[in-house]
Each structure stands twice: as structure tokens, then as C-alpha cells.
Write a protein that holds these residues in place. Structure first.
Motif, PDB file in Angstrom:
ATOM      1  N   TRP A  92      15.994  35.373 -23.640  1.00  0.00           N
ATOM      2  CA  TRP A  92      17.214  34.572 -23.487  1.00  0.00           C
ATOM      3  C   TRP A  92      17.928  34.902 -22.177  1.00  0.00           C
ATOM      4  O   TRP A  92      18.392  34.002 -21.470  1.00  0.00           O
ATOM      5  N   SER A  96      18.575  32.499 -18.886  1.00  0.00           N
ATOM      6  CA  SER A  96      19.937  32.317 -18.378  1.00  0.00           C
ATOM      7  C   SER A  96      20.062  32.695 -16.905  1.00  0.00           C
ATOM      8  O   SER A  96      21.161  32.659 -16.344  1.00  0.00           O
ATOM      9  N   THR A  98      19.045  35.740 -15.546  1.00  0.00           N
ATOM     10  CA  THR A  98      19.153  37.178 -15.298  1.00  0.00           C
ATOM     11  C   THR A  98      17.872  37.706 -14.663  1.00  0.00           C
ATOM     12  O   THR A  98      16.765  37.260 -15.007  1.00  0.00           O
TER      13      THR A  98
END
Length: 325
Positions: A92, A96, A98
Motif C-alpha cells: 500500500w 502511494s 513511498t
């Protein structure tokens, strides 16, 4: 600080356990290899052996942590859900935007924190390890469902991340290389450090360990943190392998991890464990699954065969232990 005689024996010769341990595991491995080599012409192919190793590494990494927990006299039923949650959080975060390494580090830290929380609940609230980790199984699985319900985690096609479980180094699958590194670290921790000796001491006799000056609560918290960390590592590797995260990822891994550890000679009652034995136990589980696929047999038989192997392995270890004592 006083150290009991059990610790001193292991400290003097950390490899002495191999004189008695692993005979049952080795016997089963040889029999299964011979049987499958004769039964299936493709069993010994390079492709199948590589696939066999990849089948075993994810359970193996989780089982290393489970071995520490069982050797200490505890149990951790949450590792399958922690595996899925930490793999999901890592995926996740990457979706996103990262950085890959920050996402991996976050997943590993989350696993260690969940494990440490399990240890704190067990030691400070005096809740049984079975109940505490069983509750965490549901909590972590519920969080993973929430994480994946609205926006599925998939298509994690970052080349660097895929390389962790799909790439190779000198012809060896990278997941196997990483698992070997984890094995070396766990072997050193368990057999060559005071931490490992204290784990065995607490598992052998908690009261005597406490009286000898060992902080049993501290040992338990650290062991559960290690178990959570290793579950996270397995989850991140599995996410890399699948390039997606499903709500049920890691389901029943806690049972496979316990089976691998017990087949490898770890005692369910504490005081005995073997990192090398875990490797054998995980490979045996993978052999059963791989063999059933090659022989076109229904995978439901895996549960029956695994149960029989556990009984045989434990019986063989008990018999050889009696003979050598």
C-alpha cells in the motif's frame, strides 16, 4: 548473574544438539526424495527443484520465528495474519508513492511492533500466549481486510521490488538467497548468543531462569518481536512474489510454521529447538505439496500426510532421544 547448567552446556558446544537432533527429519527427507525421484521423471529437474525451494522459503522464514517462540514455551498464532498485514502495508505504501526501501522498512517495523505488543500483553496482562496471539490473528486479519477492501493492492511492478522474490543471483533465486541470510542470522542468535541460551533456559524452566537472574519477561517480549519481524519479512517477500496482496494472504501460515518447527525437532513444551531442523521441516512440507502436484493427486491429501509426518518425526525424535540418554 547466575546461569543455569542448561545454558552452560549449550554455550560450551552449540553444535552438540546436532548429534541427537534431526535424525527423524533426515530419514523422512531421504525417503521422500527417493520415492519422488522414482515416481516422477521431472522431480529432479532444475526447474522443479528451484520451484520446490521457492515453495518452502516463505513458510521457512515464518517458522524460524515460530521455533524461537516454541523453544521458549510459548505459541504464536498470529504470524499468518501479521504476514499478510505487513505485506499489505508495504504494498500500500509503495502504491502511494513511498520509496521502496522505506516501505519495506515500515513493514518490518510494523511486524516487530505487533510481535512486541503480543509479548507485552502476555507478560504484563498475564494473558495466555494462545489467547493473546489468537486475538491478534483476528485483529491483523481484520486490518488487512480494511486495507484491501476499497482499493485492491496489485500491480506492484517496480523492478527492484519484484527482484526480491522473482530475480536471481548467480542462478539462485533471490528469495532463497535472502532466506539463507535469515537462516544464518537466526542460527547465530539461537545457538551462539546469550539470547538464544536464555530462550532455551526460559523454555526449560521459567522459575529457575528467573531465580538465576534472567529477565523472563524481557526474553518473551524480544522473542515475540522477532517472530513478528520474521513474519513481516516473509510477507514482504510473498508480496514481491505475487505482485499483489489478497485479503487472505498468509492464511493458515501459522499452522504450517508450527508444523515445520515441530517436524524439525522443536518441542511444543519448550526447552528444545533447531534452526537447521526448521529448514528440514519446511522442505518436507514443500515436498509433500510438490509431490502431490507431480503425481496429480488432490492437494487435500496434504493435510493428512502432513499430520502423519508430524507423528512420525516426533516419534522418531523421542525414540532417538531415549536411546542416547
Amino acid at each position: 548473574m547466575m546461569i543455569n547448567s542448561k545454558e552452560i552446556t549449550i554455550a560450551k558446544n552449540p553444535l552438540s544438539i546436532f548429534k541427537r537432533e534431526g535424525i527423524g527429519v533426515l530419514f523422512i527427507l531421504i525417503i521422500m526424495f527417493l520415492f519422488l525421484s522414482v515416481s516422477s521423471p521431472t522431480f529432479l529437474s532444475v526447474e522443479n527443484i528451484s520451484n520446490l525451494l521457492l515453495q518452502s522459503v516463505f513458510v521457512m522464514i515464518v517458522a524460524f520465528g515460530t521455533m524461537f517462540v516454541l523453544s521458549m514455551g510459548g505459541i504464536d498464532l498470529s504470524v499468518g495474519s501479521v504476514l499478510g498485514l505487513c505485506g499489505g502495508v508495504t504494498g500500500w505504501l509503495m502504491m502511494s508513492g513511498t520509496n521502496m526501501w522505506i516501505a519495506i522498512l515500515a513493514g518490518m517495523i510494523l511486524g516487530a511492533l505487533i510481535g512486541a505488543f503480543n509479548g507485552l500483553v502476555i507478560t504484563k496482562l498475564r494473558i495466555s500466549p494462545f489467547l493473546a496471539t489468537f486475538a491478534m490473528l483476528y485483529i491483523a486479519r481484520g486490518l488487512l481486510f480494511l486495507l484491501t477492501s476499497e482499493d485492491p493492492i496489485r500491480n506492484l511492478s517496480t523492478p527492484g521490488f519484484k527482484f526480491l522474490a522473482q530475480g536471481s543471483f548467480l542462478g539462485i533465486p533471490m528469495a532463497v538467497v535472502i532466506t539463507f541470510i535469515v537462516f544464518v542470522i537466526c542460527h547465530f542468535l539461537f545457538h551462539s548468543t546469550s539470547f538464544g541460551r536464555r530462550v532455551i533456559a526460559v523454555g526449560s524452566n521459567k522459575e529457575a531462569s528467573h531465580l538465576s537472574g534472567i529477565s523472563t519477561d524481557s526474553v518473551k517480549i524480544r522473542v515475540y518481536a522477532l517472530s513478528g519481524l520474521l513474519a513481516a519479512v516473509a510477507g514482504i517477500l510473498l508480496t514481491s512474489r505475487l505482485t499483489s496482496v489478497q485479503p487472505l494472504m498468509g492464511d493458515a501460515y501459522e499452522l504450517d510454521a508450527i508444523a515445520a518447527a515441530v517436524i524439525g525437532g522443536t518441542s511444543m513444551f519448550g526447552g528444545k529447538g533447531s534452526v537447521v531442523g526448521v529448514v528440514g521441516g519446511a522442505v518436507i512440507l514443500a515436498l509433500v505439496s510438490n509431490g502431490l502436484d507431480l503425481l496429480a493427486v488432490n492437494q487435500f491429501y496434504r493435510l493428512i500426510i502432513t499430520g502423519l509426518i508430524i507423528v512420525i518425526a516426533v516419534g522418531a525424535e523421542r525414540f532417538t532421544s531415549v536411546k542416547t540418554n
